[in-house]
Scaffold this motif. Structure first.
Motif, PDB file in Angstrom:
ATOM      1  N   LYS A  57       0.817  -1.225   0.000  1.00 58.95           N
ATOM      2  CA  LYS A  57       0.000   0.000   0.000  1.00 58.95           C
ATOM      3  C   LYS A  57       0.845   1.267   0.000  1.00 58.95           C
ATOM      4  CE  LYS A  57      -0.665  -0.572   4.936  1.00 58.95           C
ATOM      5  NZ  LYS A  57      -1.396  -0.630   6.100  1.00 58.95           N
ATOM      6  N   ARG A  58       2.119   1.128  -0.405  1.00 58.01           N
ATOM      7  CA  ARG A  58       3.016   2.295  -0.358  1.00 58.01           C
ATOM      8  C   ARG A  58       2.468   3.474  -1.181  1.00 58.01           C
ATOM      9  NH1 ARG A  58       6.503   5.214   2.630  1.00 58.01           N
ATOM     10  NH2 ARG A  58       7.397   6.768   1.249  1.00 58.01           N
ATOM     11  N   ASP A  59       1.917   3.203  -2.353  1.00 61.89           N
ATOM     12  CA  ASP A  59       1.425   4.304  -3.193  1.00 61.89           C
ATOM     13  C   ASP A  59       0.368   5.119  -2.443  1.00 61.89           C
ATOM     14  OD1 ASP A  59       3.084   3.062  -4.970  1.00 61.89           O
ATOM     15  OD2 ASP A  59       1.636   2.929  -6.607  1.00 61.89           O
TER      16      ASP A  59
ATOM     17  N   VAL B 168      17.428   5.637  -5.961  1.00 61.96           N
ATOM     18  CA  VAL B 168      18.021   4.882  -4.847  1.00 61.96           C
ATOM     19  C   VAL B 168      17.012   4.811  -3.690  1.00 61.96           C
ATOM     20  CG1 VAL B 168      19.936   4.826  -3.194  1.00 61.96           C
ATOM     21  CG2 VAL B 168      20.327   5.671  -5.524  1.00 61.96           C
ATOM     22  N   GLY B 169      16.670   3.591  -3.279  1.00 63.38           N
ATOM     23  CA  GLY B 169      15.639   3.418  -2.246  1.00 63.38           C
ATOM     24  C   GLY B 169      14.282   3.764  -2.828  1.00 63.38           C
ATOM     25  N   ALA B 170      13.986   3.156  -3.977  1.00 68.07           N
ATOM     26  CA  ALA B 170      12.828   3.560  -4.794  1.00 68.07           C
ATOM     27  C   ALA B 170      11.489   3.135  -4.217  1.00 68.07           C
ATOM     28  CB  ALA B 170      12.975   2.967  -6.195  1.00 68.07           C
TER      29      ALA B 170
ATOM     30  N   MET C 128      16.590   0.896  -7.422  1.00 67.51           N
ATOM     31  CA  MET C 128      17.239   0.002  -6.463  1.00 67.51           C
ATOM     32  C   MET C 128      16.559   0.123  -5.106  1.00 67.51           C
ATOM     33  SD  MET C 128      21.163   0.088  -5.149  1.00 67.51           S
ATOM     34  CE  MET C 128      20.708   0.952  -3.665  1.00 67.51           C
ATOM     35  N   ASP C 129      16.400  -0.988  -4.422  1.00 65.98           N
ATOM     36  CA  ASP C 129      15.829  -0.944  -3.075  1.00 65.98           C
ATOM     37  C   ASP C 129      16.261  -2.194  -2.315  1.00 65.98           C
ATOM     38  OD1 ASP C 129      13.417   0.881  -1.772  1.00 65.98           O
ATOM     39  OD2 ASP C 129      13.535  -1.103  -0.872  1.00 65.98           O
ATOM     40  N   ALA C 130      16.206  -2.105  -0.977  1.00 64.03           N
ATOM     41  CA  ALA C 130      16.608  -3.243  -0.144  1.00 64.03           C
ATOM     42  C   ALA C 130      15.424  -4.122   0.243  1.00 64.03           C
ATOM     43  CB  ALA C 130      17.317  -2.728   1.113  1.00 64.03           C
ATOM     44  N   THR C 131      14.222  -3.745  -0.157  1.00 69.00           N
ATOM     45  CA  THR C 131      13.049  -4.564   0.192  1.00 69.00           C
ATOM     46  C   THR C 131      12.493  -5.232  -1.071  1.00 69.00           C
ATOM     47  OG1 THR C 131      12.509  -3.040   1.987  1.00 69.00           O
ATOM     48  CG2 THR C 131      10.747  -4.525   1.270  1.00 69.00           C
ATOM     49  N   PRO C 132      12.698  -6.559  -1.225  1.00 71.85           N
ATOM     50  CA  PRO C 132      12.209  -7.221  -2.433  1.00 71.85           C
ATOM     51  C   PRO C 132      10.717  -6.995  -2.683  1.00 71.85           C
ATOM     52  CG  PRO C 132      13.688  -8.675  -1.241  1.00 71.85           C
ATOM     53  CD  PRO C 132      13.474  -7.484  -0.359  1.00 71.85           C
TER      54      PRO C 132
ATOM     55  N   VAL D 129      21.804  -2.115  -1.604  1.00 72.19           N
ATOM     56  CA  VAL D 129      21.868  -1.279  -0.408  1.00 72.19           C
ATOM     57  C   VAL D 129      22.541   0.049  -0.756  1.00 72.19           C
ATOM     58  CG1 VAL D 129      21.827  -3.216   1.213  1.00 72.19           C
ATOM     59  CG2 VAL D 129      24.016  -2.351   0.410  1.00 72.19           C
ATOM     60  N   ALA D 130      21.981   1.117  -0.224  1.00 72.86           N
ATOM     61  CA  ALA D 130      22.441   2.462  -0.572  1.00 72.86           C
ATOM     62  C   ALA D 130      23.886   2.708  -0.138  1.00 72.86           C
ATOM     63  CB  ALA D 130      21.511   3.493   0.072  1.00 72.86           C
ATOM     64  N   GLU D 131      24.342   1.983   0.871  1.00 66.39           N
ATOM     65  CA  GLU D 131      25.699   2.198   1.382  1.00 66.39           C
ATOM     66  C   GLU D 131      26.744   1.524   0.494  1.00 66.39           C
ATOM     67  OE1 GLU D 131      23.153   1.060   3.040  1.00 66.39           O
ATOM     68  OE2 GLU D 131      22.792   2.362   4.766  1.00 66.39           O
ATOM     69  N   ASN D 132      26.315   0.673  -0.419  1.00 62.58           N
ATOM     70  CA  ASN D 132      27.266   0.012  -1.321  1.00 62.58           C
ATOM     71  C   ASN D 132      26.591  -0.262  -2.670  1.00 62.58           C
ATOM     72  OD1 ASN D 132      29.395  -1.337  -2.455  1.00 62.58           O
ATOM     73  ND2 ASN D 132      29.909  -2.426  -0.560  1.00 62.58           N
TER      74      ASN D 132
ATOM     75  N   SER E  50      16.738  10.316  -5.047  1.00 61.76           N
ATOM     76  CA  SER E  50      16.290   9.509  -3.923  1.00 61.76           C
ATOM     77  C   SER E  50      15.261  10.312  -3.146  1.00 61.76           C
ATOM     78  CB  SER E  50      17.498   9.177  -3.035  1.00 61.76           C
ATOM     79  OG  SER E  50      17.086   8.400  -1.946  1.00 61.76           O
ATOM     80  N   THR E  51      14.116   9.682  -2.855  1.00 66.38           N
ATOM     81  CA  THR E  51      13.092  10.388  -2.089  1.00 66.38           C
ATOM     82  C   THR E  51      12.791   9.605  -0.814  1.00 66.38           C
ATOM     83  OG1 THR E  51      11.358   9.252  -3.353  1.00 66.38           O
ATOM     84  CG2 THR E  51      11.969  11.455  -4.114  1.00 66.38           C
ATOM     85  N   LEU E  52      12.903  10.281   0.298  1.00 65.62           N
ATOM     86  CA  LEU E  52      12.493   9.750   1.608  1.00 65.62           C
ATOM     87  C   LEU E  52      13.179   8.437   1.992  1.00 65.62           C
ATOM     88  CD1 LEU E  52       8.691  10.489   1.141  1.00 65.62           C
ATOM     89  CD2 LEU E  52      10.352  11.859   2.399  1.00 65.62           C
TER      90      LEU E  52
HETATM   91  C1  LIG Z   1      10.111   5.549   3.096  1.00 64.94           C
HETATM   92  S1  LIG Z   1      10.462   4.444   1.806  1.00 64.94           S
HETATM   93  C2  LIG Z   1      10.647   5.548   0.422  1.00 64.94           C
HETATM   94  C3  LIG Z   1      10.359   4.847  -0.851  1.00 64.94           C
HETATM   95  C4  LIG Z   1      10.235   5.751  -2.077  1.00 64.94           C
HETATM   96  N1  LIG Z   1      11.471   6.405  -2.401  1.00 64.94           N
HETATM   97  C5  LIG Z   1       9.131   6.763  -1.873  1.00 64.94           C
HETATM   98  O1  LIG Z   1       9.431   7.973  -1.813  1.00 64.94           O
HETATM   99  O2  LIG Z   1       7.971   6.353  -1.785  1.00 64.94           O
HETATM  100  C6  LIG Z   1      12.155   4.019   2.120  1.00 64.94           C
HETATM  101  C7  LIG Z   1      12.646   2.927   1.198  1.00 64.94           C
HETATM  102  O3  LIG Z   1      14.064   2.847   1.364  1.00 64.94           O
HETATM  103  C8  LIG Z   1      14.441   1.485   1.389  1.00 64.94           C
HETATM  104  N2  LIG Z   1      15.688   1.412   2.173  1.00 64.94           N
HETATM  105  C9  LIG Z   1      15.856   1.654   3.497  1.00 64.94           C
HETATM  106  N3  LIG Z   1      17.148   1.545   3.824  1.00 64.94           N
HETATM  107  C10 LIG Z   1      17.808   1.226   2.676  1.00 64.94           C
HETATM  108  C11 LIG Z   1      19.171   0.990   2.365  1.00 64.94           C
HETATM  109  N4  LIG Z   1      20.117   1.052   3.297  1.00 64.94           N
HETATM  110  N5  LIG Z   1      19.489   0.697   1.087  1.00 64.94           N
HETATM  111  C12 LIG Z   1      18.529   0.632   0.110  1.00 64.94           C
HETATM  112  N6  LIG Z   1      17.219   0.850   0.362  1.00 64.94           N
HETATM  113  C13 LIG Z   1      16.870   1.153   1.618  1.00 64.94           C
HETATM  114  C14 LIG Z   1      13.283   0.740   2.018  1.00 64.94           C
HETATM  115  O4  LIG Z   1      13.258  -0.611   1.630  1.00 64.94           O
HETATM  116  C15 LIG Z   1      12.088   1.530   1.491  1.00 64.94           C
HETATM  117  O5  LIG Z   1      11.561   0.970   0.327  1.00 64.94           O
END
Ligand SMILES: C[S@@+](CC[C@H](N)C(=O)[O-])C[C@H]1O[C@@H](n2cnc3c(N)ncnc32)[C@H](O)[C@@H]1O
Length: 258
Positions: A49-51, A89-91, A116-120, A139-142, A165-167
């Motif tokens: 339900k992220r959207d 990044v962290g999409a 890219m995101d860390a949550t499949p 992961v955003a750190e690498n 990258s947003t949020l």
């Molecule tokens: C609040 S959501 C934001 C998602 C999207 N950018 C948006 O604005 O709706 C944060 C996202 O960052 C991802 N995330 C958190 N830590 C991360 C990391 N270290 N590396 C990559 N993704 C990460 C999470 O899996 C999550 O999907």
């Protein structure tokens, strides 16, 4: 050989087969335990339900402002080339990726978008979007190591013309590492735009949204980004805030040049 465009079902199989503890370890994720906890939060409470969650935070007007801000700043002079490769990044569910891609595609018809995101589970949501976006785990750190790993399954470039990258940043324990990692995957004249929350006092955001940082001071972001980026501007986004359960956090936008 990896086909130029993997089918959506092939991408879904790749995402479903991810073994998280192993992969976080392989990618050298920092604070893997905390990240795994966040991934659980996003899988169980947000992915499907992220959207709708994003809409509830900002409303249509706020979303339009965020999309316009990222697209305009990414394509400000020097303009991106027509075939620019652009990474989110962290999409998350690709809510902003899809909207920003759709806007930029009108100006840059041969551009391509990667998420890219860390949550499949979040990446699976991206496969349902109609826009052509290549999702991959990372992961955003690498980011460099994340790309190398994803290249076993998907066609992901080593370097990008631009990133946004947003949020996501307030979910990362070490923002210095994120800036360094981001800079490493940008081409020499590459640029990035980051939108996140300004410092706020809503401690409940940590529980409700799995946040690690209660936002950032724009000066703190500027100082951290300047360690690796040659040109940095950070400003507050006027007239918009991230509102949840009656509380509100202002946003900043950082524009970075490699
Ligand atoms: C609040 S959501 C934001 C998602 C999207 N950018 C948006 O604005 O709706 C944060 C996202 O960052 C991802 N995330 C958190 N830590 C991360 C990391 N270290 N590396 C990559 N993704 C990460 C999470 O899996 C999550 O999907």
């Amino acid at each position: 050989m990896i086909p130029q465009h993997l089918s959506k079902s092939a991408v879904r199989s790749y995402l479903k087969a991810i073994d998280l503890p192993d992969l976080l370890n392989e990618l050298g994720a920092q604070n893997a335990e905390l990240l795994a906890k966040e991934i659980r939060h996003f899988t169980e409470k947000e992915a499907k339900k992220r959207d709708k969650i994003v809409l509830s935070y900002f409303g249509e007007k706020g979303i339009k402002q965020i999309v316009n801000s990222v697209a305009t700043k990414l394509n400000a002079s020097p303009k991106l080339k027509q075939s620019a490769k652009i990474l989110d990044v962290g999409a998350g569910s690709g809510f902003f990726t899809a909207r920003i891609a759709s806007k930029l595609k009108k100006l840059l018809p041969y551009s391509s978008f990667y998420a890219m995101d860390a949550t499949p589970a979040m990446l699976l949501a991206i496969t349902k979007k109609k826009e052509a976006i290549t999702p991959f785990f990372g992961v955003a750190e690498n980011i460099t190591r994340s790309i190398r790993n994803a290249q076993r399954y998907a066609r992901v470039p080593n370097k990008f013309d631009a990133a946004f990258s947003t949020l996501m940043l307030h979910h990362c324990t070490d923002i210095d590492r994120v800036f360094k990692s981001l800079q490493q995957v940008l081409k020499p004249a590459g640029k990035a735009v980051i939108i996140d929350m300004c410092t706020h006092s809503s401690n409940e955001f940590k529980e409700e949204m799995g946040d690690v940082h209660l936002g950032f001071d724009p000066e703190q972001i500027e100082k951290a980004a300047k360690k690796v980026f040659s040109k940095v501007t950070v400003e507050k986004l006027p007239g918009i805030c991230c509102s949840s359960s009656g509380r509100c956090a202002e946003l900043f936008v950082a524009t970075l040049r490699a």
